[in-house]
Design an enzyme around this catalytic site. Structure first.
Site, short mmCIF file in Angstrom:
data_model
loop_
_atom_site.label_atom_id
_atom_site.label_comp_id
_atom_site.label_asym_id
_atom_site.label_seq_id
_atom_site.Cartn_x
_atom_site.Cartn_y
_atom_site.Cartn_z
N GLU A 152 -7.07 2.18 -3.46
CA GLU A 152 -5.49 2.11 -3.75
C GLU A 152 -4.68 0.43 -3.51
OE1 GLU A 152 -3.25 4.65 -1.43
OE2 GLU A 152 -2.22 3.56 -0.70
N HIS A 201 -11.46 12.17 0.20
CA HIS A 201 -11.68 11.13 0.75
C HIS A 201 -11.75 10.64 2.62
CE1 HIS A 201 -10.94 6.63 0.91
NE2 HIS A 201 -9.74 6.82 1.96
N ARG A 208 -0.21 9.07 -0.20
CA ARG A 208 -1.44 9.33 -1.02
C ARG A 208 -1.26 11.51 -2.18
NH1 ARG A 208 -6.53 6.77 1.45
NH2 ARG A 208 -5.88 4.33 0.61
N ARG A 217 -3.04 11.17 5.86
CA ARG A 217 -2.30 9.81 6.52
C ARG A 217 -1.99 8.60 5.81
NH1 ARG A 217 -6.08 5.90 5.13
NH2 ARG A 217 -8.14 6.94 4.77
N HIS A 274 -8.30 11.20 -2.32
CA HIS A 274 -7.12 9.86 -2.82
C HIS A 274 -7.22 10.18 -4.09
CE1 HIS A 274 -7.38 6.01 -3.64
NE2 HIS A 274 -7.27 5.72 -2.02
N GLN A 320 -7.50 15.41 2.78
CA GLN A 320 -6.43 13.96 2.05
C GLN A 320 -7.39 13.65 0.98
OE1 GLN A 320 -6.51 9.51 3.15
NE2 GLN A 320 -4.48 10.23 2.69
N PHE A 359 1.03 -1.32 0.28
CA PHE A 359 -0.31 -0.24 0.21
C PHE A 359 0.84 1.48 -0.24
CE2 PHE A 359 -4.50 0.96 0.79
CZ PHE A 359 -4.80 0.24 0.29
N LEU A 362 -13.93 5.54 -5.39
CA LEU A 362 -12.90 5.18 -4.57
C LEU A 362 -13.26 3.65 -6.21
CD1 LEU A 362 -10.04 4.96 -3.00
CD2 LEU A 362 -11.49 3.46 -1.82
C1 LIG Z 1 -14.75 4.40 0.02
C2 LIG Z 1 -14.39 4.24 1.25
C3 LIG Z 1 -12.96 3.50 1.28
C4 LIG Z 1 -11.83 2.80 2.29
N1 LIG Z 1 -10.92 2.63 2.55
C5 LIG Z 1 -9.83 2.49 3.34
C6 LIG Z 1 -9.31 1.06 2.92
O1 LIG Z 1 -9.05 0.71 2.64
N2 LIG Z 1 -8.37 1.70 4.79
C7 LIG Z 1 -8.44 2.44 5.28
O2 LIG Z 1 -7.78 2.16 6.00
N3 LIG Z 1 -9.35 3.22 5.37
C8 LIG Z 1 -10.06 2.74 4.20
N4 LIG Z 1 -10.98 4.46 4.24
C9 LIG Z 1 -11.34 4.92 5.67
C10 LIG Z 1 -12.15 4.41 6.59
O3 LIG Z 1 -12.57 3.75 6.38
C11 LIG Z 1 -12.81 4.90 7.19
O4 LIG Z 1 -12.03 6.57 7.79
C12 LIG Z 1 -13.05 4.62 8.68
O5 LIG Z 1 -13.94 3.54 8.83
C13 LIG Z 1 -14.27 5.49 9.34
O6 LIG Z 1 -14.92 4.87 10.85
P1 LIG Z 1 -15.69 5.37 11.56
O7 LIG Z 1 -15.65 4.42 12.94
O8 LIG Z 1 -14.97 6.42 11.95
O9 LIG Z 1 -16.87 6.64 11.07
P2 LIG Z 1 -17.56 5.61 10.05
O10 LIG Z 1 -17.87 4.14 9.15
O11 LIG Z 1 -17.44 6.45 8.67
O12 LIG Z 1 -19.37 5.76 11.07
C14 LIG Z 1 -19.79 6.94 11.10
C15 LIG Z 1 -21.40 6.66 12.36
O13 LIG Z 1 -21.43 8.42 12.84
C16 LIG Z 1 -22.36 7.86 12.63
N5 LIG Z 1 -23.55 8.88 12.79
C17 LIG Z 1 -22.87 10.13 11.88
N6 LIG Z 1 -23.72 11.70 12.77
C18 LIG Z 1 -24.51 11.66 13.11
C19 LIG Z 1 -25.41 11.60 13.90
N7 LIG Z 1 -25.71 13.42 13.76
N8 LIG Z 1 -25.88 10.89 14.65
C20 LIG Z 1 -25.86 9.31 14.29
N9 LIG Z 1 -25.55 9.34 13.67
C21 LIG Z 1 -24.24 9.52 13.03
C22 LIG Z 1 -22.88 7.06 11.13
O14 LIG Z 1 -24.06 6.26 12.17
C23 LIG Z 1 -22.06 6.50 11.45
O15 LIG Z 1 -22.73 4.81 12.59
C24 LIG Z 1 -12.35 4.07 3.67
C25 LIG Z 1 -12.54 5.30 3.73
C26 LIG Z 1 -13.80 5.66 1.79
C27 LIG Z 1 -14.94 6.03 1.80
#
Ligand SMILES: Cc1cc2nc3c(=O)[nH]c(=O)nc-3n(C[C@H](O)[C@H](O)[C@H](O)COP(=O)(O)OP(=O)(O)OC[C@H]3O[C@@H](n4cnc5c(N)ncnc54)[C@H](O)[C@@H]3O)c2cc1C
Length: 584
Positions: free
Chosen positions: A251, A357, A282, A399, A238, A236, A116, A248
């Site tokens: 990567e 991203h 990135r 990142r 991507h 960031q 990666f 997406l």
């Molecule tokens: C398409 C894509 C591919 C990716 N691929 C990778 C990868 O391969 N490897 C890697 O390391 N990272 C990757 N990332 C980044 C990584 O997936 C995320 O940064 C990480 O999973 C975020 O996790 P989280 O738990 O912080 O938030 P999220 O999974 O975004 O969850 C946010 C939560 O907050 C809740 N929420 C938000 N606002 C409110 C509100 N007002 N009231 C109630 N609930 C709310 C939502 O319902 C949700 O449950 C990727 C990101 C994307 C977009």
């Protein structure tokens, strides 16, 4: 208004929220609030993998991982946080494996690992095989594994509840207020501890990989509670989003050997990162692509050719891997390219462009997940943050791929530990009399709104202009212009009209509230970007092209005060690696 009481309330059911819930539920009564169904959180979209120096296929170790994270961050990441990330990563992966996550395997049955961006052996010598993955559905399998475990451990989920208000008084968090999307009505949640795990905000930009729910609500509410956000200017991009829609292409494709080609069919990365080529971090690859496009070496669509317009995308070519291999290691990429670009990746290259991203900045907190309110690291009692909405700061100015699913899971778990330790000594603090009332008043404002302005128009204008004026390359003139645009959009937001007055599934009100958050923290992004007169990581200024460690090796803290943004700063924690020039 309906009142609830839970010892711990977690907002967000992505990797961070659900991993923390699993930890907390061992000792305390724990509720998770999510505005979408938990397993639809954006974490489930993660494709490429999760980093950990298991060394299953090479001689990787945690020090290399830590070094890469720090260097990748352009030395803005706090090194105590990066050390924890790199050291604890293998344990976190094995734990997920034992919880049931189906990782891809090597022929001997070990967890498979791939290359990666920015991950290297021996402090930058050559690419490391560090990303653990499940084909290109890594986030999906991890999120489902954790959701199932939470159900097993009786975590109480409030699905389709949108948090609308954070109650903090005298630097103590007392609970939150949420809107029941399905039935309507406000619910007040009193809690001893509240954890924000509300994810990222890619939806502030027109071209983004992010889900529609990623509107940075948590960040807006933290600002409204008088608390700061950290390093928000670092957004960031991507490198490889599908041309025009930003979806997406992981990567992991480049990790498996994909090339980036300009209109002359040249692998242009050799001019920008001769050692790591397409596997540079990135920020560098995104800038390289944008530079090729800006200097006239972008690929052209047939229409652009016909009209003599310069091309505004480049090609990602992975056809040399062959269909069988592609279907095994990157099946989702296969489908996404076919469905959203009309391309058969086994036969032809995919048109791609950089796409918003990930948010490096967020809610400032300690390595134990405790939210802080100033540069002296004063703790806000009862309030915690983890995952993409938090800024610990592991990722500094940029990142590395695979470090976010790791950050969310690892620091979700760690913060869960902290809360589990703290909660026994905590009490339910008094709710201030005006807390829930304020939430009610704010909500009523949306239902009463009968102005002429339209939410979708304001949002589109914000997304379009953030893309142009506060994107990959930045300069004072455009950033200042963008601040004016945001102020104007905020004024117009005050005059919106909401036609739907229903209580049930009122998506018009939901979206209007989300727009309020987008406008709120976007001003912080741009204010930080104007102030930071240097180029570091994802923040590249055309008018200040060098990194300036003398003046800018520091974190930004931004507060909303009397309607404006006030900036403060705090030092970067450097333990092992002194800042050096960043070459790949
Ligand atoms: C398409 C894509 C591919 C990716 N691929 C990778 C990868 O391969 N490897 C890697 O390391 N990272 C990757 N990332 C980044 C990584 O997936 C995320 O940064 C990480 O999973 C975020 O996790 P989280 O738990 O912080 O938030 P999220 O999974 O975004 O969850 C946010 C939560 O907050 C809740 N929420 C938000 N606002 C409110 C509100 N007002 N009231 C109630 N609930 C709310 C939502 O319902 C949700 O449950 C990727 C990101 C994307 C977009």
């Amino acid at each position: 208004m309906i009142y609830h009481q839970h010892e711990v309330v977690i907002i967000g059911a992505g990797l961070a929220g659900s991993r923390a819930a699993l930890e907390v539920s061992k000792v305390a009564d724990c509720a998770v609030i999510s505005k979408i169904f938990p397993s639809r959180s954006h974490s489930g979209a993660a494709q490429g993998g999760m980093g950990a120096s298991l060394g299953n296929l090479d001689d990787d170790n945690w020090e290399f991982h830590m070094f890469d994270t720090v260097k990748g961050s352009d030395y803005l990441g706090d090194q105590d946080a990066a050390e924890i990330l790199a050291k604890d990563a293998p344990e976190v992966i094995y734990e997920l494996e034992h919880l049931g996550a189906p990782f891809s395997r090597t022929p001997e049955g070990k967890i498979a690992q791939r290359k990666f961006g920015g991950h290297t052996l021996n402090f930058g010598e050559k690419p490391a095989l560090r990303a653990c993955y499940s084909a290109d559905y890594t986030g999906h399998v991890l999120l489902h594994t954790l959701f199932e475990q939470c159900i097993k451990h009786s975590v109480r989920f409030y699905s389709e509840f949108q948090m609308v208000h954070l109650i903090v008084k005298d630097n103590v968090c007392r609970g939150i207020v949420a809107w029941d999307i399905c039935n309507g009505g406000l619910h007040v949640f009193r809690a001893k501890a509240v954890l924000f795990a509300t994810g990222g905000y890619g939806r502030a930009y027109k071209i983004t990989t992010n889900a529609h729910a990623n509107t940075g609500d948590g960040l807006g509410m933290v600002l409204n509670a008088g608390l700061p956000l950290e390093d928000m200017e670092f957004v960031q991009f991507h490198p490889t989003g599908i041309y025009r829609n930003g979806i997406l292409m992981t990567e992991g494709a480049r990790g498996e050997g994909a090339y980036l080609l300009n209109k002359d069919g040249e692998r242009f990365m050799k001019h920008y990162a001769p050692t790591l080529m397409e596997l540079a971090p990135r920020d560098m690859v995104a800038r390289a692509i944008q530079t090729e496009i800006n200097e006239g070496r972008g690929c052209q669509s047939p229409e652009q050719k016909e009209q003599g317009i310069p091309g505004d995308f480049v090609h990602l070519d992975i056809s040399h891997l062959g269909e069988a291999k592609l279907r095994e290691v990157l099946p989702q990429i296969f489908d996404l390219a076919r469905n959203f670009a009309g391309v058969d990746v086994a036969k032809e290259p995919t048109p791609i462009q950089p796409t918003a991203h990930y948010s490096m900045g967020g809610i400032p907190c300690t390595t134990d997940g405790r939210v802080i309110s100033d540069h002296d690291n004063t703790i806000v009692r009862g309030l915690y943050a983890a995952g993409e909405c938090a800024c610990i700061s592991v990722h500094g100015a940029n990142r590395l791929g695979c470090n976010s699913t790791l950050d969310a899971t690892l620091y979700g778990r760690r913060t869960g530990h902290t809360i589990a330790r703290d909660v026994g000594d905590m009490i339910y603090e008094e709710l201030p009399a005006d807390g829930p009332d304020e939430a009610q008043k704010n909500l009523q404002w949306f239902f009463d709104a009968d102005g002429r302005e339209n939410v979708a128009d304001i949002r589109s204008e914000l997304q379009d202009t953030m893309m142009i004026n506060c994107g990959i390359f930045r300069e004072e003139k455009l950033l200042t212009e963008q601040l004016g645009i945001i102020k104007n959009l905020q004024d117009r937001f005050g005059k919106i009209g909401v036609k739907d007055k229903n209580q049930q599934f009122n998506t018009e009100v939901m979206e209007a509230m989300e727009l309020g958050h987008l406008l709120n923290f976007s001003e912080v992004i741009v204010t930080g970007a104007v102030a930071r007169q240097e180029s570091r990581g994802a923040h590249a200024r055309n008018d200040f092209t060098d990194r300036d460690d003398k003046n800018w090796l520091k974190h930004t803290l931004a507060y909303r005060e009397n309607g404006d943004i006030r900036l403060d700063f705090k030092p970067v924690i450097i333990t092992r690696f002194e800042p050096k020039e960043r070459k790949y």
